[in-house]
Scaffold this motif. Sequence first.
Motif, PDB file in Angstrom:
ATOM      1  N   LEU A  69     -10.775 -11.835  -3.493  1.00 15.79           N
ATOM      2  CA  LEU A  69     -10.284 -11.192  -2.272  1.00 15.79           C
ATOM      3  C   LEU A  69      -8.796 -11.463  -2.100  1.00 15.79           C
ATOM      4  CD1 LEU A  69     -10.964  -9.595   0.319  1.00 15.79           C
ATOM      5  CD2 LEU A  69     -11.388 -11.795   1.431  1.00 15.79           C
ATOM      6  N   ILE A  70      -8.033 -10.390  -1.966  1.00 20.84           N
ATOM      7  CA  ILE A  70      -6.593 -10.488  -1.744  1.00 20.84           C
ATOM      8  C   ILE A  70      -6.279 -10.240  -0.275  1.00 20.84           C
ATOM      9  CG2 ILE A  70      -4.324  -9.539  -2.358  1.00 20.84           C
ATOM     10  CD1 ILE A  70      -5.786 -11.036  -4.672  1.00 20.84           C
ATOM     11  N   GLU A  71      -6.843  -9.177   0.273  1.00 14.13           N
ATOM     12  CA  GLU A  71      -6.607  -8.816   1.670  1.00 14.13           C
ATOM     13  C   GLU A  71      -7.834  -8.135   2.244  1.00 14.13           C
ATOM     14  OE1 GLU A  71      -2.500  -7.336   3.050  1.00 14.13           O
ATOM     15  OE2 GLU A  71      -2.808  -6.404   1.096  1.00 14.13           O
ATOM     16  N   GLU A  72      -7.930  -8.181   3.563  1.00 10.50           N
ATOM     17  CA  GLU A  72      -8.949  -7.412   4.284  1.00 10.50           C
ATOM     18  C   GLU A  72      -8.194  -6.497   5.235  1.00 10.50           C
ATOM     19  OE1 GLU A  72     -13.025  -8.707   6.058  1.00 10.50           O
ATOM     20  OE2 GLU A  72     -11.478  -9.151   7.547  1.00 10.50           O
ATOM     21  N   ARG A  73      -8.499  -5.219   5.185  1.00 13.94           N
ATOM     22  CA  ARG A  73      -7.844  -4.244   6.051  1.00 13.94           C
ATOM     23  C   ARG A  73      -8.840  -3.788   7.113  1.00 13.94           C
ATOM     24  NH1 ARG A  73      -2.831  -5.012   5.777  1.00 13.94           N
ATOM     25  NH2 ARG A  73      -2.265  -2.863   6.106  1.00 13.94           N
ATOM     26  N   LEU A  74      -8.355  -3.708   8.356  1.00  9.62           N
ATOM     27  CA  LEU A  74      -9.192  -3.412   9.518  1.00  9.62           C
ATOM     28  C   LEU A  74      -8.794  -2.079  10.140  1.00  9.62           C
ATOM     29  CD1 LEU A  74      -8.939  -6.998  11.072  1.00  9.62           C
ATOM     30  CD2 LEU A  74     -10.762  -6.099   9.605  1.00  9.62           C
ATOM     31  N   ALA A  75      -9.494  -1.717  11.207  1.00  9.16           N
ATOM     32  CA  ALA A  75      -9.207  -0.463  11.910  1.00  9.16           C
ATOM     33  C   ALA A  75      -7.726  -0.381  12.271  1.00  9.16           C
ATOM     34  CB  ALA A  75     -10.067  -0.360  13.164  1.00  9.16           C
ATOM     35  N   GLY A  76      -7.135   0.796  11.990  1.00  6.77           N
ATOM     36  CA  GLY A  76      -5.729   1.021  12.280  1.00  6.77           C
ATOM     37  C   GLY A  76      -4.797   0.657  11.143  1.00  6.77           C
ATOM     38  N   GLU A  77      -5.366   0.153  10.035  1.00  3.82           N
ATOM     39  CA  GLU A  77      -4.540  -0.287   8.912  1.00  3.82           C
ATOM     40  C   GLU A  77      -4.668   0.662   7.721  1.00  3.82           C
ATOM     41  OE1 GLU A  77      -4.081  -4.997   9.710  1.00  3.82           O
ATOM     42  OE2 GLU A  77      -5.872  -4.409   8.583  1.00  3.82           O
ATOM     43  N   THR A  78      -3.614   0.688   6.924  1.00  3.14           N
ATOM     44  CA  THR A  78      -3.497   1.595   5.790  1.00  3.14           C
ATOM     45  C   THR A  78      -4.012   0.955   4.511  1.00  3.14           C
ATOM     46  OG1 THR A  78      -1.554   2.582   6.812  1.00  3.14           O
ATOM     47  CG2 THR A  78      -1.818   2.944   4.451  1.00  3.14           C
ATOM     48  N   VAL A  79      -4.672   1.765   3.692  1.00  2.00           N
ATOM     49  CA  VAL A  79      -5.194   1.356   2.384  1.00  2.00           C
ATOM     50  C   VAL A  79      -4.801   2.444   1.387  1.00  2.00           C
ATOM     51  CG1 VAL A  79      -7.282   0.859   1.068  1.00  2.00           C
ATOM     52  CG2 VAL A  79      -7.178   0.246   3.472  1.00  2.00           C
ATOM     53  N   GLY A  80      -4.465   2.038   0.188  1.00  2.00           N
ATOM     54  CA  GLY A  80      -4.216   3.016  -0.870  1.00  2.00           C
ATOM     55  C   GLY A  80      -2.824   3.611  -0.851  1.00  2.00           C
ATOM     56  N   TRP A  81      -1.831   2.789  -0.531  1.00  6.67           N
ATOM     57  CA  TRP A  81      -0.455   3.292  -0.509  1.00  6.67           C
ATOM     58  C   TRP A  81      -0.024   3.867  -1.859  1.00  6.67           C
ATOM     59  CZ3 TRP A  81       2.077   0.461  -4.088  1.00  6.67           C
ATOM     60  CH2 TRP A  81       1.735  -0.887  -4.258  1.00  6.67           C
ATOM     61  N   SER A  82      -0.737   3.519  -2.922  1.00  9.29           N
ATOM     62  CA  SER A  82      -0.419   4.055  -4.248  1.00  9.29           C
ATOM     63  C   SER A  82      -0.528   5.573  -4.283  1.00  9.29           C
ATOM     64  CB  SER A  82      -1.355   3.456  -5.299  1.00  9.29           C
ATOM     65  OG  SER A  82      -1.198   2.053  -5.335  1.00  9.29           O
ATOM     66  N   GLY A  83      -1.237   6.146  -3.324  1.00  8.45           N
ATOM     67  CA  GLY A  83      -1.325   7.592  -3.241  1.00  8.45           C
ATOM     68  C   GLY A  83       0.022   8.252  -2.996  1.00  8.45           C
ATOM     69  N   LEU A  84       0.958   7.508  -2.403  1.00  7.37           N
ATOM     70  CA  LEU A  84       2.293   8.055  -2.147  1.00  7.37           C
ATOM     71  C   LEU A  84       3.376   7.451  -3.034  1.00  7.37           C
ATOM     72  CD1 LEU A  84       2.455   8.355   1.747  1.00  7.37           C
ATOM     73  CD2 LEU A  84       2.316  10.187   0.062  1.00  7.37           C
ATOM     74  N   ILE A  85       3.056   6.383  -3.740  1.00  5.32           N
ATOM     75  CA  ILE A  85       4.071   5.652  -4.508  1.00  5.32           C
ATOM     76  C   ILE A  85       3.776   5.754  -6.005  1.00  5.32           C
ATOM     77  CG2 ILE A  85       5.177   3.406  -4.862  1.00  5.32           C
ATOM     78  CD1 ILE A  85       5.576   4.584  -2.014  1.00  5.32           C
ATOM     79  N   PRO A  86       4.717   6.320  -6.772  1.00  6.92           N
ATOM     80  CA  PRO A  86       4.514   6.390  -8.225  1.00  6.92           C
ATOM     81  C   PRO A  86       4.321   4.991  -8.803  1.00  6.92           C
ATOM     82  CG  PRO A  86       6.364   7.758  -7.556  1.00  6.92           C
ATOM     83  CD  PRO A  86       5.965   6.941  -6.362  1.00  6.92           C
ATOM     84  N   PRO A  87       3.530   4.838  -9.831  1.00  5.88           N
ATOM     85  CA  PRO A  87       2.971   5.861 -10.705  1.00  5.88           C
ATOM     86  C   PRO A  87       1.627   6.426 -10.234  1.00  5.88           C
ATOM     87  CG  PRO A  87       2.502   3.732 -11.644  1.00  5.88           C
ATOM     88  CD  PRO A  87       3.310   3.487 -10.390  1.00  5.88           C
ATOM     89  N   HIS A  88       1.309   6.260  -8.955  1.00  2.46           N
ATOM     90  CA  HIS A  88       0.090   6.822  -8.360  1.00  2.46           C
ATOM     91  C   HIS A  88      -1.180   6.300  -9.038  1.00  2.46           C
ATOM     92  CE1 HIS A  88       2.741   9.296  -6.039  1.00  2.46           C
ATOM     93  NE2 HIS A  88       3.235   9.850  -7.125  1.00  2.46           N
ATOM     94  N   LEU A 111       2.991  15.193   1.475  1.00  2.40           N
ATOM     95  CA  LEU A 111       4.326  15.499   0.960  1.00  2.40           C
ATOM     96  C   LEU A 111       4.835  16.851   1.457  1.00  2.40           C
ATOM     97  CD1 LEU A 111       4.128  14.066  -2.672  1.00  2.40           C
ATOM     98  CD2 LEU A 111       5.130  13.016  -0.619  1.00  2.40           C
ATOM     99  N   GLU A 112       3.949  17.828   1.555  1.00  3.87           N
ATOM    100  CA  GLU A 112       4.353  19.127   2.115  1.00  3.87           C
ATOM    101  C   GLU A 112       4.789  18.975   3.569  1.00  3.87           C
ATOM    102  OE1 GLU A 112       1.336  22.138   1.600  1.00  3.87           O
ATOM    103  OE2 GLU A 112       1.187  21.718  -0.559  1.00  3.87           O
ATOM    104  N   HIS A 113       4.026  18.185   4.327  1.00  3.41           N
ATOM    105  CA  HIS A 113       4.362  17.961   5.735  1.00  3.41           C
ATOM    106  C   HIS A 113       5.699  17.221   5.853  1.00  3.41           C
ATOM    107  CE1 HIS A 113       3.433  17.722  10.008  1.00  3.41           C
ATOM    108  NE2 HIS A 113       3.834  16.457   9.963  1.00  3.41           N
ATOM    109  N   PHE A 114       5.899  16.225   5.008  1.00  4.24           N
ATOM    110  CA  PHE A 114       7.147  15.461   5.046  1.00  4.24           C
ATOM    111  C   PHE A 114       8.341  16.343   4.678  1.00  4.24           C
ATOM    112  CE2 PHE A 114       4.731  11.320   3.837  1.00  4.24           C
ATOM    113  CZ  PHE A 114       4.102  11.321   5.072  1.00  4.24           C
TER     114      PHE A 114
END
Length: 163
Positions: A69-88, A111-114
């Motif tokens: 276990l590295i981290e626990e993410r709870l309600a309101g928190e982001t997971v999977g930032w690799s979806g926006l950061i290369p190399p994806h 990305l389209e919205h941004f």
Amino acid sequence: MAKPQTDLLKGLTEEEAAQVQALGVPQTLPAGEVLFRLGEPAERLYLVRSGRIHLTLPIAIRGSDEDVLIEERLAGETVGWSGLIPPHRFTLKATAPVATELTAFPRSALLEHFAAHPAVGYVVMRNVGTVIGHRLQVFQTMWTREMQRSVELKYSVAQEATP
């Protein structure tokens, strides 16, 4: 105007946050389900709505794979930032220890919205940077503790060998 209560949308107006939220797709994970695995292609970013996500690092220990276990993410928190950061590619394994509800944001939609709303993209990407920075601090702390143990062990062995 009240501010959104998520680490991903912090700093956006309610209207801007609602527009980003509208890009997401609800997703439910039963307890024990894997959201993604280390090294898999990352096409989405996730926001935990309820429940928990365990972020683990699979490590081979004495011939078997163990999820540390590295981290626990709870309600309101982001997971999977690799979806926006290369190399994806996902950098950890994500599992729901309890039934968990998420919002999945496809990279292409974000990305389209941004592109159409650069100020929103700036705020969201700054927030993603904060999430990544936190992860780096977690790993730095873990690495520092391990280095300290290694140095202390080396020192104690050297002391025992000295007559």
